[in-house]
Design a protein around this motif. Sequence first.
Motif, PDB file in Angstrom:
ATOM      1  N   ASP A   1       0.805  -1.220   0.000  1.00 26.61           N
ATOM      2  CA  ASP A   1       0.000   0.000   0.000  1.00 26.61           C
ATOM      3  C   ASP A   1       0.838   1.270   0.000  1.00 26.61           C
ATOM      4  OD1 ASP A   1       1.012   0.031   2.570  1.00 26.61           O
ATOM      5  OD2 ASP A   1      -0.939  -0.098   3.575  1.00 26.61           O
ATOM      6  N   ASN A   2       2.168   1.160   0.104  1.00 23.73           N
ATOM      7  CA  ASN A   2       3.007   2.348   0.265  1.00 23.73           C
ATOM      8  C   ASN A   2       3.300   3.073  -1.053  1.00 23.73           C
ATOM      9  OD1 ASN A   2       4.462  -0.204   0.068  1.00 23.73           O
ATOM     10  ND2 ASN A   2       6.325   1.030  -0.010  1.00 23.73           N
ATOM     11  N   TYR A   3       2.774   2.559  -2.174  1.00 23.22           N
ATOM     12  CA  TYR A   3       2.972   3.244  -3.452  1.00 23.22           C
ATOM     13  C   TYR A   3       1.721   3.982  -3.912  1.00 23.22           C
ATOM     14  CZ  TYR A   3       7.189   0.359  -3.926  1.00 23.22           C
ATOM     15  OH  TYR A   3       8.412  -0.246  -3.736  1.00 23.22           O
ATOM     16  N   ALA A   4       0.707   4.016  -3.075  1.00 24.26           N
ATOM     17  CA  ALA A   4      -0.581   4.583  -3.499  1.00 24.26           C
ATOM     18  C   ALA A   4      -0.462   6.047  -3.907  1.00 24.26           C
ATOM     19  CB  ALA A   4      -1.609   4.421  -2.383  1.00 24.26           C
ATOM     20  N   VAL A   5       0.216   6.848  -3.106  1.00 25.40           N
ATOM     21  CA  VAL A   5       0.342   8.280  -3.419  1.00 25.40           C
ATOM     22  C   VAL A   5       1.091   8.472  -4.730  1.00 25.40           C
ATOM     23  CG1 VAL A   5       1.343  10.470  -2.681  1.00 25.40           C
ATOM     24  CG2 VAL A   5       0.219   8.996  -1.002  1.00 25.40           C
ATOM     25  N   GLU A   6       2.188   7.749  -4.902  1.00 28.63           N
ATOM     26  CA  GLU A   6       2.973   7.863  -6.131  1.00 28.63           C
ATOM     27  C   GLU A   6       2.151   7.444  -7.343  1.00 28.63           C
ATOM     28  OE1 GLU A   6       7.231   6.363  -8.073  1.00 28.63           O
ATOM     29  OE2 GLU A   6       6.589   5.615  -6.105  1.00 28.63           O
ATOM     30  N   SER A   7       1.315   6.425  -7.182  1.00 33.84           N
ATOM     31  CA  SER A   7       0.527   5.946  -8.316  1.00 33.84           C
ATOM     32  C   SER A   7      -0.440   7.015  -8.815  1.00 33.84           C
ATOM     33  CB  SER A   7      -0.243   4.683  -7.920  1.00 33.84           C
ATOM     34  OG  SER A   7      -1.368   4.985  -7.105  1.00 33.84           O
ATOM     35  N   TYR A   8      -1.031   7.774  -7.916  1.00 36.14           N
ATOM     36  CA  TYR A   8      -1.969   8.812  -8.334  1.00 36.14           C
ATOM     37  C   TYR A   8      -1.246  10.028  -8.892  1.00 36.14           C
ATOM     38  CZ  TYR A   8      -5.690   5.969  -6.497  1.00 36.14           C
ATOM     39  OH  TYR A   8      -6.562   4.930  -6.289  1.00 36.14           O
ATOM     40  N   GLN A   9       0.000  10.235  -8.454  1.00 35.78           N
ATOM     41  CA  GLN A   9       0.814  11.273  -9.079  1.00 35.78           C
ATOM     42  C   GLN A   9       1.133  10.915 -10.529  1.00 35.78           C
ATOM     43  OE1 GLN A   9       4.104  11.449  -6.317  1.00 35.78           O
ATOM     44  NE2 GLN A   9       3.122  12.997  -5.032  1.00 35.78           N
ATOM     45  N   LEU A  10       1.113   9.612 -10.820  1.00 32.95           N
ATOM     46  CA  LEU A  10       1.338   9.132 -12.184  1.00 32.95           C
ATOM     47  C   LEU A  10       0.028   9.006 -12.961  1.00 32.95           C
ATOM     48  CD1 LEU A  10       3.975   6.345 -11.388  1.00 32.95           C
ATOM     49  CD2 LEU A  10       4.401   8.552 -12.495  1.00 32.95           C
ATOM     50  N   ASP A  11      -1.062   9.546 -12.397  1.00 33.54           N
ATOM     51  CA  ASP A  11      -2.386   9.549 -13.045  1.00 33.54           C
ATOM     52  C   ASP A  11      -2.928   8.143 -13.294  1.00 33.54           C
ATOM     53  OD1 ASP A  11      -2.581  12.351 -13.144  1.00 33.54           O
ATOM     54  OD2 ASP A  11      -1.406  12.422 -14.981  1.00 33.54           O
ATOM     55  N   ALA A  12      -2.663   7.240 -12.346  1.00 29.60           N
ATOM     56  CA  ALA A  12      -3.208   5.891 -12.467  1.00 29.60           C
ATOM     57  C   ALA A  12      -4.728   5.939 -12.395  1.00 29.60           C
ATOM     58  CB  ALA A  12      -2.660   5.005 -11.351  1.00 29.60           C
ATOM     59  N   VAL A  13      -5.369   5.055 -13.147  1.00 36.98           N
ATOM     60  CA  VAL A  13      -6.832   4.956 -13.114  1.00 36.98           C
ATOM     61  C   VAL A  13      -7.298   4.432 -11.762  1.00 36.98           C
ATOM     62  CG1 VAL A  13      -8.844   3.812 -14.131  1.00 36.98           C
ATOM     63  CG2 VAL A  13      -6.973   4.587 -15.594  1.00 36.98           C
ATOM     64  N   ASP A  14      -6.562   3.444 -11.229  1.00 36.58           N
ATOM     65  CA  ASP A  14      -6.954   2.840  -9.958  1.00 36.58           C
ATOM     66  C   ASP A  14      -5.746   2.135  -9.340  1.00 36.58           C
ATOM     67  OD1 ASP A  14      -8.574   2.085  -7.813  1.00 36.58           O
ATOM     68  OD2 ASP A  14     -10.226   1.485  -9.123  1.00 36.58           O
ATOM     69  N   TYR A  15      -5.898   1.781  -8.062  1.00 37.87           N
ATOM     70  CA  TYR A  15      -4.832   1.125  -7.293  1.00 37.87           C
ATOM     71  C   TYR A  15      -5.483  -0.032  -6.547  1.00 37.87           C
ATOM     72  CZ  TYR A  15      -0.644   0.963  -4.249  1.00 37.87           C
ATOM     73  OH  TYR A  15       0.502   0.598  -3.590  1.00 37.87           O
ATOM     74  N   LEU A  16      -5.225  -1.256  -7.014  1.00 33.27           N
ATOM     75  CA  LEU A  16      -5.876  -2.431  -6.453  1.00 33.27           C
ATOM     76  C   LEU A  16      -4.908  -3.190  -5.556  1.00 33.27           C
ATOM     77  CD1 LEU A  16      -7.704  -3.771  -9.631  1.00 33.27           C
ATOM     78  CD2 LEU A  16      -8.466  -2.054  -7.983  1.00 33.27           C
ATOM     79  N   MET A  17      -5.411  -3.573  -4.385  1.00 34.31           N
ATOM     80  CA  MET A  17      -4.612  -4.348  -3.438  1.00 34.31           C
ATOM     81  C   MET A  17      -4.925  -5.839  -3.580  1.00 34.31           C
ATOM     82  SD  MET A  17      -2.654  -2.333  -1.596  1.00 34.31           S
ATOM     83  CE  MET A  17      -2.338  -3.366  -0.162  1.00 34.31           C
ATOM     84  N   LYS A  18      -3.879  -6.648  -3.695  1.00 33.55           N
ATOM     85  CA  LYS A  18      -4.043  -8.105  -3.764  1.00 33.55           C
ATOM     86  C   LYS A  18      -4.467  -8.648  -2.398  1.00 33.55           C
ATOM     87  CE  LYS A  18      -0.319  -8.660  -7.184  1.00 33.55           C
ATOM     88  NZ  LYS A  18       0.992  -9.291  -7.446  1.00 33.55           N
ATOM     89  N   PRO A  19      -5.289  -9.700  -2.381  1.00 35.76           N
ATOM     90  CA  PRO A  19      -5.958 -10.322  -3.526  1.00 35.76           C
ATOM     91  C   PRO A  19      -7.128  -9.466  -3.992  1.00 35.76           C
ATOM     92  CG  PRO A  19      -6.628 -11.398  -1.506  1.00 35.76           C
ATOM     93  CD  PRO A  19      -5.579 -10.394  -1.108  1.00 35.76           C
TER      94      PRO A  19
END
Length: 244
Positions: free
Chosen positions: A84-102
């Motif tokens: 979960d520690n990449y969530a902020v960076e992912s939205y800075q990269l304009d990701a559509v969504d951030y899904l946590m496994k499983p």
Amino acid sequence: MEKMNCIVVDDENMGRKLLEENVRQIPFLNLVASCKNAFEAMEQLQTNSIDLIFLDIQMPGMLGTQLIQTLAKKPLVIFVTAYDNYAVESYQLDAVDYLMKPVSLERFSLAANKAYQLFNMQKPVAQTLSVPQEALEDFFFVNVEYSLVRISIQQISHIEGLKDYVKIFLDGERRPVLTKMTMKSIEAKVLPHGFMRVHKSFIVNLRRIESIKQQRIKIGTFDIPVSDSHAADLMEKLNFTRPS
């Protein structure tokens, strides 16, 4: 129904298999390739037209976030990770969504539908313009420092108004063309070619829009405001409905 070409990228065999199975459950997704690392993904992106990536982050050799940073032309991205520690960076990269496994199929479907809405945003623009555009003049002339300069309309990315002058920004040109002209008069020239007034000081080429976030349009390195009075019309023009 037009399908989105997608790839899945995960260094773990089980993770890839689960992503592949989820993709096959979504009718508008077309799985082009399944990749074990970022380098295989880069090869697919260079040889195929990819609309969407389901991307793991923690992978040997190159992180998923680093892969996205290397791309000049970025497809839509949905990160799928156990961390979960990449969530902020992912939205800075304009990701559509951030899904946590499983990831459940229901949650996967929500993310895929969000990507499909974004994918469909610009399609109606081209469809609407394809017939009338052939019959229209595709250029006009403006006065620039006592000379007449020809402007190719589809080379225009956007236009900025400055009192009695306008700046015309052209693809491939370092500097905009500055000419004495009103926004109203230039709007009449470009509007039939798929342009829209999105602010009292800005007209944009709808085909050049890369993203829209918090009423800001991104075209290349430019960040263009959308006024409240034009926001709904813009979404309607792009045939985009906000989720309720």
